[in-house]
Structure formats: structure tokens, C-alpha cells
Design a protein around this motif. Structure first.
Motif, PDB file in Angstrom:
ATOM      1  N   UNK A   1     -13.012  11.298  75.707  1.00  0.00           N
ATOM      2  CA  UNK A   1     -13.302  12.022  76.937  1.00  0.00           C
ATOM      3  C   UNK A   1     -12.777  13.445  76.858  1.00  0.00           C
ATOM      4  N   UNK A   2     -13.541  14.372  77.378  1.00  0.00           N
ATOM      5  CA  UNK A   2     -13.038  15.725  77.614  1.00  0.00           C
ATOM      6  C   UNK A   2     -12.256  15.692  78.921  1.00  0.00           C
ATOM      7  N   UNK A   3     -11.307  16.617  79.123  1.00  0.00           N
ATOM      8  CA  UNK A   3     -10.524  16.629  80.366  1.00  0.00           C
ATOM      9  C   UNK A   3     -11.382  16.649  81.624  1.00  0.00           C
ATOM     10  N   UNK A   4     -12.519  17.375  81.591  1.00  0.00           N
ATOM     11  CA  UNK A   4     -13.361  17.445  82.786  1.00  0.00           C
ATOM     12  C   UNK A   4     -14.033  16.103  83.071  1.00  0.00           C
ATOM     13  N   UNK A   5     -14.259  15.314  82.014  1.00  0.00           N
ATOM     14  CA  UNK A   5     -14.836  13.986  82.220  1.00  0.00           C
ATOM     15  C   UNK A   5     -13.820  13.054  82.877  1.00  0.00           C
ATOM     16  N   UNK A   6     -12.582  13.090  82.385  1.00  0.00           N
ATOM     17  CA  UNK A   6     -11.528  12.268  82.989  1.00  0.00           C
ATOM     18  C   UNK A   6     -11.330  12.645  84.454  1.00  0.00           C
ATOM     19  N   UNK A   7     -11.319  13.947  84.719  1.00  0.00           N
ATOM     20  CA  UNK A   7     -11.134  14.407  86.092  1.00  0.00           C
ATOM     21  C   UNK A   7     -12.258  13.909  86.990  1.00  0.00           C
ATOM     22  N   UNK A   8     -13.501  13.998  86.494  1.00  0.00           N
ATOM     23  CA  UNK A   8     -14.639  13.547  87.308  1.00  0.00           C
ATOM     24  C   UNK A   8     -14.567  12.048  87.559  1.00  0.00           C
ATOM     25  N   UNK A   9     -14.198  11.270  86.534  1.00  0.00           N
ATOM     26  CA  UNK A   9     -14.079   9.822  86.699  1.00  0.00           C
ATOM     27  C   UNK A   9     -13.033   9.478  87.762  1.00  0.00           C
ATOM     28  N   UNK A  10     -11.917  10.223  87.743  1.00  0.00           N
ATOM     29  CA  UNK A  10     -10.893   9.999  88.753  1.00  0.00           C
ATOM     30  C   UNK A  10     -11.422  10.242  90.153  1.00  0.00           C
TER      31      UNK A  10
END
Length: 457
Positions: free
Chosen positions: A324-333
Motif C-alpha cells: 500500500x502507498x500511504x494515501x491508500x492506507x489513509x483512504x482505507x482508514x
């Protein structure tokens, strides 16, 4: 012959003693009290002054009045440690319900120089850049809002330890200097060990697996060293690792269920015992949410979910990456918080190419592992999973990766003599604290951060 009296005495000079006495009526308006602490701030007015005293967890207001106090407030400076003989004055406008008029004040430290940063001025402290705060860390840590971060860290470690002890885990202490890396990587700090090469340990992985053969359920708390050259807001080169390992598991689901219960307990402890510190960052009367729902999703399903909500090049690119890229993790959260009211989501079955050699592969699809990350508000704070416990299977995977098994003799020895199905996880203390309090940078979440440019204080 003389002997120590080890019976604990009540310290009547602690402000907590005065607060409790005022609440229960044993200390009243006009009573004489003696308190101790550090001068946090002095605000002089015409003929009187407000003297704010700081203790380990409290601040309280004292009043100096010209002609009523035996000392001159001009003879004192901020950060000096004092004992105050005073009179309690009931005051409804005070946060504690009272002020203390200073009758006399005695300095019990040396005279203090003016600090390089205004510890007692929260607004000015908040405007300072991070480098200035860290350069002056010895004194900036005394600011109540900054030290509150470390108090929360104390609470996280306390909850981690106390929960696992109740679950039957045993704490152990692994070495911090090792002959080779647990992860098989190159990002290690080399040290001279009596003329031989040694390294600062990048993970207690091997040792906690060894200890599963001893105690079945184990945990350890201690520093972890990574010589990564990252310079991001969520990476440091020395962090406090919270690690656990447990044997005789039925599947890696046991690990996720354990961690879900642990975070539920942790949030409860912080809400009940660390409310003053939480309020400094979350707002008055604010608390962490009560955790009731713990969604889980497979890695590729999470990737597809992101892609479905991000049509175009960004979504396509996400599907091609094995992490995951950081922006993907953030969006999932954000997605799971909105859809399921859960700040936590477990992402499972990470690709085998992105997991260490000891990760057990999914027998249904060996391209993926029986592993997981736990995301907290869109930030990965835990990596865990089931380990390979069979000797032949572990050797075969290492050879498949082109690894020299002779370099892992100690690690493989435990497999030779029988290991139960087991797994574990590693948590980063600073990331948890950063996430809970909404800090901009992980360096704020440790007392003395170490990164590629900082080795002091």
C-alpha cells in the motif's frame, strides 16, 4: 543498629493531597497548606502576581501579594523548584476550586537560568518548528502538553503489558546486539564487538519464536534499530517495539482476535486513567471511541476497493503494486470509519514477495501469506501473522529465496527440535501514540528521537 522504616508515608506537600482534602472537606478555605513543585510561569501585576506551579501531572495557581508574603516574587525565576507555605483560598473560577496565597516560598533547587524556549507559554511553544523543539528537548519536554504525549506512551505500554499478563503471557528480554539480522535485510547498524562485526538488533523475531518453545506465550518491550534512510513523518531509526508471540494457535485469526481485544482494553485504560492528557489533544471531555467492531479484508480485495473508488490511472497503479502507498492506507482508514464506524481495520493475506522468509504461505494460494497489518485511522501500526514451524518447510522456502541456511543456524535449530503452530506481531509504540493524538510527526511521539540527522541529546 538502626533500621529503615519502609512503611509508606503520606506526603502532605503533594498537591494531590490538598486536592483530595479540599474535595472531602478535611481542608477548608483559610487553612494553612504546604505544597511543592516547579515554578512554571510568573505573571506580575501591580502589587500582586500569579505564580503557576507545575508538578508531575498538575498545574495549580498561587497568588503572591505585596505585604502579605514574606518573600519578593522578583527573587524567583521560572523552572526553580520551590516549597510554598500558604493559605488555601476557595475560588469558584479556579479549575481546582481554590488558589493558594503564598505566605512564604523557599527555593530548593539552584537558581535557574531563563530557558531557551518559553515552556510556560503554550501558544508560543506550538508555533515553534519541530527542529527547535528537538534541539531544546531537555527543557521543551517540561511543557505540559509535550510531556502529555509521553504520558500517553506510558499508558499504551502499561496496557500492553497488563493485558498480556492477564492473557497468560510471560515477558522476556532479548539481546540488542546480534551477529546477523532477523529479517535478512541490509538496513542494520554495524558495531565493533571486540574486533568482530555485530549489529544492533532490527527485530526480536528470532528470540521471541525461540521463547515460544519455552513459555508458549511471550512478549517483549524494547528498542528496535533500523538503519533505513527514510526522512518521513512516520519513520525514525530507533523506536520502541511492542512484540508478542504465541504458540499452539489454530490459525492467524487467533492473533487478530487477541489484538482486537488488546486495543479495546488499551482504549479503555487510556480513557479512564489518562483523560487529562487525552483532552489536551482531543478536546475537553473528549475520549477515544469504544471499540466494538473490527472489520477485516484481504489485501487484494482492499486494493480492488481502492481502485473501484479511484477510477483512472491512480486506481490502475494501485492494483499493480504489492504493497500500500500511504494515501491508500489513509483512504482505507477513512472508508472503514465511515462505513463501519471502526477506526481499526485488519488487512490480511499480504503477497508472499512482500513478507519475510518465516511467513507461512496460504495453502490455498501460496502467492499470499497468512499475515496481516492492522491499520489504525489509516496508519499501519502492526504487522503480524503465522510463522512457518516445520523445519523442512522453512529450509525449502529459504533456499527458494536464495538464502544461505548456514547463516541462520540458530534460527533453524529451534525448528529441528519441535515447534508448535505459532505466530505473533510487532507494534510500534510511537506510531500508536502519533495516531491516537493526531500528531504531525512521529518524532513528537518519542522523548529523544533518533533519525539520520539527530543523535542528541
Amino acid at each position: 543498629m538502626e533500621f529503615l522504616n519502609i512503611e509508606k508515608r503520606v506526603d502532605t506537600t503533594e498537591i494531590a493531597y490538598v486536592i483530595d482534602g479540599f474535595k472531602n472537606g478535611t481542608i477548608k478555605d483559610g487553612d494553612k497548606v504546604t505544597v511543592k513543585g516547579t515554578i512554571h510561569r510568573i505573571k506580575e501585576m501591580s502589587g500582586f502576581a500569579f505564580v503557576i506551579i507545575r508538578t508531575a501531572r498538575q498545574q495549580f495557581q498561587c497568588i503572591w501579594e505585596e505585604g502579605k508574603s514574606a518573600i519578593s516574587v522578583k527573587d524567583f525565576s521560572v523552572e526553580e523548584c520551590v516549597v510554598i507555605d500558604g493559605t488555601l483560598i476557595a475560588e469558584e473560577r479556579s479549575r481546582l476550586g481554590f488558589d493558594i496565597r503564598i505566605d512564604n516560598m523557599t527555593r530548593i533547587s539552584g537558581k535557574a537560568e531563563i530557558p531557551p524556549v518559553e515552556i510556560g507559554n503554550d501558544r508560543k511553544m506550538e508555533k515553534l518548528n519541530l527542529a527547535t523543539l528537538l534541539d531544546n528537548r531537555i527543557v521543551s519536554l517540561r511543557n505540559p502538553k509535550i510531556r502529555a504525549i509521553l504520558k500517553i506512551a506510558d499508558g499504551v505500554q502499561y496496557a500492553f503489558r497488563s493485558f498480556l499478563r492477564e492473557e497468560g503471557f510471560t515477558e522476556f528480554v532479548p539481546p540488542k546486539m546480534v551477529e546477523s539480522g532477523a529479517e535478512g535485510g541490509a538496513d542494520m547498524f554495524e558495531v565493533d564487538y571486540f574486533g568482530n562485526k555485530a549489529y544492533l538488533n532490527q527485530s526480536p523475531q528470532m528470540y521471541k519464536q525461540i521463547m515460544v518453545g519455552v513459555f508458549q506465550k511471550v512478549y517483549t518491550v524494547g528498542p528496535v534499530f533500523r538503519a533505513e534512510k527514510y526522512s518521513t513523518n512516520r519513520h525514525i531509526n530507533e523506536f520502541q517495539g511492542l512484540d508478542l508471540e504465541m504458540g499452539f494457535i489454530n490459525s492467524f485469526e487467533d492473533l487478530m482476535e487477541l489484538e482486537a481485544r488488546m486495543f479495546k482494553y488499551m482504549f479503555k485504560v487510556l480513557n479512564e486513567q489518562y483523560a487529562p492528557e487525552l483532552e489536551m489533544y482531543l478536546g475537553k471531555d473528549a475520549r477515544l471511541p469504544e471499540l466494538t467492531t473490527f472489520p477485516k479484508i484481504k489485501f487484494m480485495d482492499a486494493k480492488q476497493l481502492f481502485a473501484d473508488h479511484h477510477p483512472g490511472e491512480q486506481g490502475k497503479r494501485a492494483l499493480l503494486e504489492p504493497d500500500f502507498a500511504p494515501e491508500e492506507e489513509k483512504w482505507l482508514g477513512e472508508y472503514f470509519l465511515k462505513e463501519y464506524n471502526s477506526p481499526i481495520v485488519f488487512v490480511t493475506h499480504y503477497p508472499t514477495v512482500k513478507r519475510p522468509f518465516y511467513a507461512m504461505e496460504d495453502p490455498q494460494d501460496p502467492k499470499f501469506t497468512l499475515s496481516f497489518d492492522m491499520l489504525l485511522n489509516g496508519l499501519e501500526v502492526t504487522t503480524g501473522g503465522q510463522r512457518i514451524h516445520d523445519y523442512e518447510e522453512q529450509v525449502a522456502k529459504m533456499k527458494k529465496r536464495g538464502m544461505d541456511t548456514n547463516e541462520f543456524e540458530d534460527y533453524l535449530t529451534m525448528h529441528k527440535y519441535g515447534m508448535p503452530p505459532h505466530g505473533g506481531m510487532g507494534l510500534g509504540l510511537e506510531r500508536i501514540v502519533q495516531n491516537i493524538l493526531g500528531l504531525d510527526n512521529i518524532k513528537q511521539a518519542t522523548a529523544f528521537p533518533r533519525d539520520r540527522d539527530r543523535l542528541r541529546p
